[in-house]
Design an enzyme around this catalytic site. Sequence first.
Site, PDB file in Angstrom:
ATOM      1  N   GLU A 232       0.810  -1.226   0.000  1.00 58.11           N
ATOM      2  CA  GLU A 232       0.000   0.000   0.000  1.00 58.11           C
ATOM      3  C   GLU A 232       0.840   1.272   0.000  1.00 58.11           C
ATOM      4  OE1 GLU A 232      -3.730   2.009   2.517  1.00 58.11           O
ATOM      5  OE2 GLU A 232      -2.884   0.085   3.137  1.00 58.11           O
ATOM      6  N   LYS A 248      -8.646  -0.816   1.038  1.00 59.49           N
ATOM      7  CA  LYS A 248      -9.713  -1.249   1.932  1.00 59.49           C
ATOM      8  C   LYS A 248     -10.587  -2.217   1.146  1.00 59.49           C
ATOM      9  CE  LYS A 248      -9.048   0.162   5.951  1.00 59.49           C
ATOM     10  NZ  LYS A 248      -8.743  -0.901   6.920  1.00 59.49           N
TER      11      LYS A 248
END
Length: 434
Positions: A232, A248
């Site tokens: 990420e 997410k």
Amino acid sequence: MLQQCLGPGASVSAVLRGLGARAVRRATAGPAALTGRWFGAAAVIAAECRALPVEPRNAFGVAAHRPTASAGDAPAAGRPAIGGGWIGYLSYPDGARATTRHTGLPPAAGAWTDSVLVLDTGGCWWWESLTDARCPSDIAALTAHTDDGAPGPDWSVDWHRPDETRHRRNVTACLEAIAAGEIYQACVCTAFTGRFAGSPLGFFADATAATTPLRAAYIDGPGGAVASLSPETFLSRSGDRVESSPIKGTAPLTAPPGALRRSVKDVAENIMIVDLVRNDLGRVSATGSVRARRLLEVQRAPGVWHLVSTVAATLRPGTADADLIAAAFPPASVTGTPKARARDLLDGWENRPRGVYCGTVGMLSPAAGLELNVAIRTVEFRPDGEAVLGVGGGITADSDPESEWQECLDKAASIVGLVPSCITGDAHPVIPAQ
């Protein structure tokens, strides 16, 4: 700035092992590394880099003490010149109620390097130096060596699972807070712990070779080592442009990837955090410039599918890197909405410091800009021999405690199941029985 082409040759893991052995022979600092996708390259390595503690407010804020790139420096191989910079980490800012005794790493640490090895996306190694120093011959030889079959340094971790009952209880408490209207979402975390022996650098070399994470990073020093196997991006800044790509939404690789995009829970989880990232970047960005440039892309990561979105913005004139980090840190995806209240509740539920996990690791280069990961899938190797791997997930009104626990296991599986190359000759994750 000097950009010296060394040519194609060894893999990243082989170069890291070679630099580690070189550091032992010379009794010098070992390497720091960014691998996967950083500054348009496949790897950025500082050959000698000992991370020393700094005040958290000073992490990635060394502009006044750094050399500057020469005017007219031409990019090599179609990517930005990097040259050197400050490589380090900034831990998650744990609250006062995280009462478990903390024997972890310093809250922030890093080091400056005047030169770096760079592997471009075409497989060619480069030596870049802000001070025009040429590559030492023994380092150049390491990049040219193509025999990657030699086993790396020995390591082992005896992992222990988190407390399942406590994690379920924390997820239930979060669901109750959502039902009461206190928050919309929060990232509830726990941790695997283990006893470690051997070389943290060997672990990182094996882990990145086996799992190829997008935003992996390694740094060590007297206070311990950090091996971040993150997929990420927290912040990527070049000039006045900045992007953040929150993750997410998670499903195991055994599930069809399209199902993740159709999941009401996972889509809601992602969209809420996109709004939070837009709010964070909006604090330091030009009015009207904040945009969700990509939304709800399904991407593969080690062991799982993720939903990934990208928010871009134009920073206001005069915005320093420290201003940007202050506006957005800690990363939105590991906190919740509203951010302040979610962090306060998480501090009470988790009752233990997150440490480097959920913080950030990366590099500030005077030539190429600022790139930071979100320090998930991140292992702390502590001086007392303890290894800690944080795991967690976003909780929304549709979350199920059983599914959230399984998500933690799925995220950790490719790391806790890793077999060292010195045993097998070829590092690979072995998924443990659930």
